[in-house]
Motif scaffolding. Structure first.
Motif, PDB file in Angstrom:
ATOM      1  N   GLU A 162       3.505 -10.147   1.476  1.00 31.28           N
ATOM      2  CA  GLU A 162       4.406 -10.591   0.411  1.00 31.28           C
ATOM      3  C   GLU A 162       3.982 -10.080  -0.959  1.00 31.28           C
ATOM      4  OE1 GLU A 162       5.960 -14.820   2.237  1.00 31.28           O
ATOM      5  OE2 GLU A 162       3.999 -14.751   1.270  1.00 31.28           O
ATOM      6  N   TYR A 163       2.700 -10.258  -1.327  1.00 26.86           N
ATOM      7  CA  TYR A 163       2.338  -9.872  -2.689  1.00 26.86           C
ATOM      8  C   TYR A 163       2.120  -8.366  -2.850  1.00 26.86           C
ATOM      9  CZ  TYR A 163      -2.607 -10.472  -1.127  1.00 26.86           C
ATOM     10  OH  TYR A 163      -3.802 -10.419  -0.482  1.00 26.86           O
ATOM     11  N   SER A 164       2.101  -7.624  -1.767  1.00 25.01           N
ATOM     12  CA  SER A 164       2.078  -6.156  -1.890  1.00 25.01           C
ATOM     13  C   SER A 164       3.325  -5.675  -2.620  1.00 25.01           C
ATOM     14  CB  SER A 164       1.994  -5.510  -0.504  1.00 25.01           C
ATOM     15  OG  SER A 164       0.769  -5.786   0.118  1.00 25.01           O
ATOM     16  N   CYS A 165       4.460  -6.310  -2.312  1.00 26.33           N
ATOM     17  CA  CYS A 165       5.714  -5.951  -2.988  1.00 26.33           C
ATOM     18  C   CYS A 165       5.697  -6.396  -4.443  1.00 26.33           C
ATOM     19  CB  CYS A 165       6.904  -6.566  -2.260  1.00 26.33           C
ATOM     20  SG  CYS A 165       7.170  -5.915  -0.595  1.00 26.33           S
ATOM     21  N   ASP A 166       5.057  -7.528  -4.745  1.00 28.29           N
ATOM     22  CA  ASP A 166       4.953  -7.989  -6.127  1.00 28.29           C
ATOM     23  C   ASP A 166       4.121  -7.017  -6.969  1.00 28.29           C
ATOM     24  OD1 ASP A 166       6.383 -10.190  -5.354  1.00 28.29           O
ATOM     25  OD2 ASP A 166       4.638 -11.497  -5.163  1.00 28.29           O
ATOM     26  N   ILE A 167       3.098  -6.445  -6.364  1.00 36.79           N
ATOM     27  CA  ILE A 167       2.180  -5.583  -7.105  1.00 36.79           C
ATOM     28  C   ILE A 167       2.704  -4.156  -7.224  1.00 36.79           C
ATOM     29  CG2 ILE A 167      -0.148  -4.579  -7.094  1.00 36.79           C
ATOM     30  CD1 ILE A 167      -1.098  -7.104  -5.624  1.00 36.79           C
ATOM     31  N   LEU A 168       3.183  -3.599  -6.108  1.00 35.24           N
ATOM     32  CA  LEU A 168       3.560  -2.183  -6.077  1.00 35.24           C
ATOM     33  C   LEU A 168       5.059  -1.942  -6.162  1.00 35.24           C
ATOM     34  CD1 LEU A 168       1.161  -0.967  -3.221  1.00 35.24           C
ATOM     35  CD2 LEU A 168       0.778  -0.833  -5.684  1.00 35.24           C
ATOM     36  N   GLY A 169       5.861  -3.010  -6.156  1.00 37.11           N
ATOM     37  CA  GLY A 169       7.303  -2.820  -6.057  1.00 37.11           C
ATOM     38  C   GLY A 169       7.698  -2.798  -4.594  1.00 37.11           C
ATOM     39  N   LYS A 170       8.987  -2.957  -4.335  1.00 34.68           N
ATOM     40  CA  LYS A 170       9.419  -3.146  -2.957  1.00 34.68           C
ATOM     41  C   LYS A 170       9.153  -1.953  -2.038  1.00 34.68           C
ATOM     42  CE  LYS A 170      12.893  -5.831  -0.600  1.00 34.68           C
ATOM     43  NZ  LYS A 170      14.179  -6.558  -0.714  1.00 34.68           N
ATOM     44  N   PRO A 171       9.523  -0.700  -2.402  1.00 37.00           N
ATOM     45  CA  PRO A 171       9.307   0.401  -1.434  1.00 37.00           C
ATOM     46  C   PRO A 171       7.833   0.614  -1.103  1.00 37.00           C
ATOM     47  CG  PRO A 171      10.838   1.063  -3.173  1.00 37.00           C
ATOM     48  CD  PRO A 171      10.223  -0.220  -3.603  1.00 37.00           C
ATOM     49  N   LEU A 172       6.995   0.768  -2.136  1.00 41.47           N
ATOM     50  CA  LEU A 172       5.568   0.992  -1.903  1.00 41.47           C
ATOM     51  C   LEU A 172       4.897  -0.244  -1.326  1.00 41.47           C
ATOM     52  CD1 LEU A 172       4.486   3.057  -5.053  1.00 41.47           C
ATOM     53  CD2 LEU A 172       4.784   3.868  -2.705  1.00 41.47           C
ATOM     54  N   GLY A 173       5.334  -1.418  -1.752  1.00 41.54           N
ATOM     55  CA  GLY A 173       4.764  -2.649  -1.226  1.00 41.54           C
ATOM     56  C   GLY A 173       5.046  -2.815   0.257  1.00 41.54           C
ATOM     57  N   LYS A 174       6.274  -2.473   0.681  1.00 40.24           N
ATOM     58  CA  LYS A 174       6.603  -2.518   2.102  1.00 40.24           C
ATOM     59  C   LYS A 174       5.738  -1.537   2.885  1.00 40.24           C
ATOM     60  CE  LYS A 174      10.284  -5.352   2.378  1.00 40.24           C
ATOM     61  NZ  LYS A 174      10.414  -6.488   3.319  1.00 40.24           N
ATOM     62  N   LEU A 175       5.494  -0.360   2.313  1.00 41.55           N
ATOM     63  CA  LEU A 175       4.658   0.650   2.967  1.00 41.55           C
ATOM     64  C   LEU A 175       3.227   0.138   3.112  1.00 41.55           C
ATOM     65  CD1 LEU A 175       4.215   3.472   4.122  1.00 41.55           C
ATOM     66  CD2 LEU A 175       3.826   4.289   1.776  1.00 41.55           C
ATOM     67  N   ALA A 176       2.694  -0.464   2.036  1.00 43.52           N
ATOM     68  CA  ALA A 176       1.334  -1.019   2.089  1.00 43.52           C
ATOM     69  C   ALA A 176       1.247  -2.120   3.147  1.00 43.52           C
ATOM     70  CB  ALA A 176       0.929  -1.569   0.721  1.00 43.52           C
ATOM     71  N   GLY A 177       2.271  -2.972   3.198  1.00 39.33           N
ATOM     72  CA  GLY A 177       2.297  -4.026   4.200  1.00 39.33           C
ATOM     73  C   GLY A 177       2.357  -3.473   5.612  1.00 39.33           C
ATOM     74  N   ALA A 178       3.130  -2.399   5.798  1.00 40.11           N
ATOM     75  CA  ALA A 178       3.247  -1.781   7.121  1.00 40.11           C
ATOM     76  C   ALA A 178       1.912  -1.170   7.560  1.00 40.11           C
ATOM     77  CB  ALA A 178       4.336  -0.715   7.106  1.00 40.11           C
ATOM     78  N   ILE A 179       1.198  -0.528   6.630  1.00 33.44           N
ATOM     79  CA  ILE A 179      -0.113   0.055   6.946  1.00 33.44           C
ATOM     80  C   ILE A 179      -1.092  -1.044   7.337  1.00 33.44           C
ATOM     81  CG2 ILE A 179      -2.103   1.280   5.968  1.00 33.44           C
ATOM     82  CD1 ILE A 179      -0.106   2.838   4.223  1.00 33.44           C
ATOM     83  N   PHE A 180      -1.085  -2.123   6.577  1.00 37.68           N
ATOM     84  CA  PHE A 180      -1.949  -3.266   6.861  1.00 37.68           C
ATOM     85  C   PHE A 180      -1.638  -3.850   8.244  1.00 37.68           C
ATOM     86  CE2 PHE A 180      -2.710  -7.876   6.717  1.00 37.68           C
ATOM     87  CZ  PHE A 180      -4.032  -7.920   6.311  1.00 37.68           C
ATOM     88  N   LEU A 181      -0.360  -4.003   8.556  1.00 39.24           N
ATOM     89  CA  LEU A 181       0.027  -4.585   9.835  1.00 39.24           C
ATOM     90  C   LEU A 181      -0.273  -3.656  11.004  1.00 39.24           C
ATOM     91  CD1 LEU A 181       3.408  -6.343   8.948  1.00 39.24           C
ATOM     92  CD2 LEU A 181       1.178  -7.394   9.332  1.00 39.24           C
ATOM     93  N   TYR A 182      -0.183  -2.357  10.781  1.00 41.73           N
ATOM     94  CA  TYR A 182      -0.538  -1.426  11.859  1.00 41.73           C
ATOM     95  C   TYR A 182      -2.001  -1.577  12.230  1.00 41.73           C
ATOM     96  CZ  TYR A 182      -1.414   2.750  14.569  1.00 41.73           C
ATOM     97  OH  TYR A 182      -1.809   3.604  15.576  1.00 41.73           O
ATOM     98  N   TYR A 183      -2.852  -1.809  11.232  1.00 42.81           N
ATOM     99  CA  TYR A 183      -4.261  -2.061  11.507  1.00 42.81           C
ATOM    100  C   TYR A 183      -4.408  -3.305  12.381  1.00 42.81           C
ATOM    101  CZ  TYR A 183      -9.098  -3.495  10.671  1.00 42.81           C
ATOM    102  OH  TYR A 183     -10.402  -3.902  10.834  1.00 42.81           O
TER     103      TYR A 183
END
Length: 366
Positions: A79-100
């Motif tokens: 959730e806060y990845s989108c708050d920090i990086l904005g929605k597109p990049l935040g979603k990408l950061a969240g996806a990378i984290f979840l893939y781990y």
């Protein structure tokens, strides 16, 4: 807490004690089984130094994780990845984290199956053990993190007692001369061993997705520090396999199992490997359930779904499939864990939270 958090993961809460136990189980469940051989291959007699270096660096990294989580105490990493990086990049950061998280879940599932097959029942296809494990874990995560935490509160103390007890039983057989001379080959072997230990320890990053569930957030930093110190002590007990087997430790596939089989309570009471088998299976099952839960709930948030429970069975099928494709044999898994996974963990699990923390601090300052 925002609407997404509530609808996706419920209103569950875990105490500081439950968090402490969960963090210990997350690491020790698999580290004490597989890690002694890996570290012995890299550090040899200096493996105990690797544990000290890995523990100190893990405390530093763990506190970085906590600094990030405390800035958004009622939100998850996704959730806060989108708050920090904005929605597109935040979603990408969240996806990378979840893939781990997905990768770890698949590896743990495969390791659990390998323990059954290699150590106890080589005639049964590993897919049977993997499928049964996922079915049981699916039921557990459907009940929520609070239930998993309560189960772990019962299992972990039993595991610790057994671990310490086996160490005491083998105490008279240990030859600490196997640890001498200290750093005969220089500092590089212990550092390589510490990197391997670190790749296990950074799995505490899971806490960034569990922050909203923790009751006493002011105690989180202390709880994480205590858990890492306790893990360092437990790993030093695991290093005792070197004091028993010497350089032969690195050739064992499961040195911890050999350490247990060597222990006995008198001439007529051996076979303690059955006892430790139950402890390992329970611990690895809890660890697998936690990562399974974190990935599934995080994916529900990433996809803006109202309930994570709809994803449990599809994700379970993916985990079974990936765990079978991930490595065709145990040696392939060992190679990945030794040479590839530590670097992957560093870039994904360490650099990504550090990046988010720095961007968050800069945005607040500006």
């Amino acid at each position: 807490m925002n609407k997404t958090s509530i609808t996706s993961v419920g209103r569950e809460r875990i105490s500081s004690k439950q968090l402490l136990f969960l963090l210990i189980t997350l690491i020790i469940a698999t580290a004490d089984v597989f890690l002694p051989a890996f570290v012995a291959q890299q550090a040899g007699r200096d493996s105990w130094i690797s544990v000290i270096i890995g523990t100190i660096s893990s405390i530093i990294i763990g506190n970085i994780f906590i600094s990030l989580g405390l800035r958004y105490p009622d939100k998850t990493f996704v959730e806060y990845s989108c708050d920090i990086l904005g929605k597109p990049l935040g979603k990408l950061a969240g996806a990378i984290f979840l893939y781990y998280m997905f990768l770890i879940t698949s590896i743990i599932t495969k390791q659990l199956g390998e323990i059954f097959v290699v150590a106890f029942n080589p005639e049964t296809p590993i897919i049977i053990f993997i499928a049964l494990s996922i079915l049981l874990a699916s039921y557990a995560i459907g009940k929520g993190i609070e239930v998993i935490s309560r189960i772990n509160e019962i299992l972990l103390p039993v595991g610790v007692i057994v671990l310490v007890g086996i160490g005491v039983l083998n105490l008279n057989e240990l030859n600490f001369n196997y640890f001498l001379p200290v750093m005969y080959d220089g500092i590089l072997p212990p550092l390589r061993g510490a990197i391997l230990i670190q790749s296990w320890m950074v799995e505490t990053v899971t806490i960034l997705q569990l922050f909203p569930f923790i009751k006493e957030k002011k105690k989180i930093r202390r709880t994480v520090t205590i858990s890492i110190v306790a893990l360092g002590i437990a790993l030093q007990i695991g290093v005792l396999t070197i004091a028993l087997f010497g350089s032969a430790t690195k050739i064992f596939m499961l040195p911890a199992l050999e350490f247990v089989r060597y222990a006995s309570l008198g001439e007529y009471f051996r076979g303690l490997d059955i006892t430790i088998m139950g402890v390992w299976v329970g611990g690895i099952f809890v660890k697998m359930s936690i990562f399974f839960y974190v990935f599934t709930t995080g994916l529900a948030q990433l996809l803006n779904m109202k309930s994570y429970k709809e994803l449990i069975l599809p994700v379970g099928v993916l985990i079974v499939t990936f765990s079978m494709v991930f490595s065709r044999n145990i040696m392939g898994g060992i190679y990945f864990s030794n040479f590839i996974f530590p670097l992957y963990s560093f870039f994904v699990v360490f650099l990504l939270p550090v990046l988010l923390l720095l961007v968050s601090m800069l945005r607040k300052k500006n």
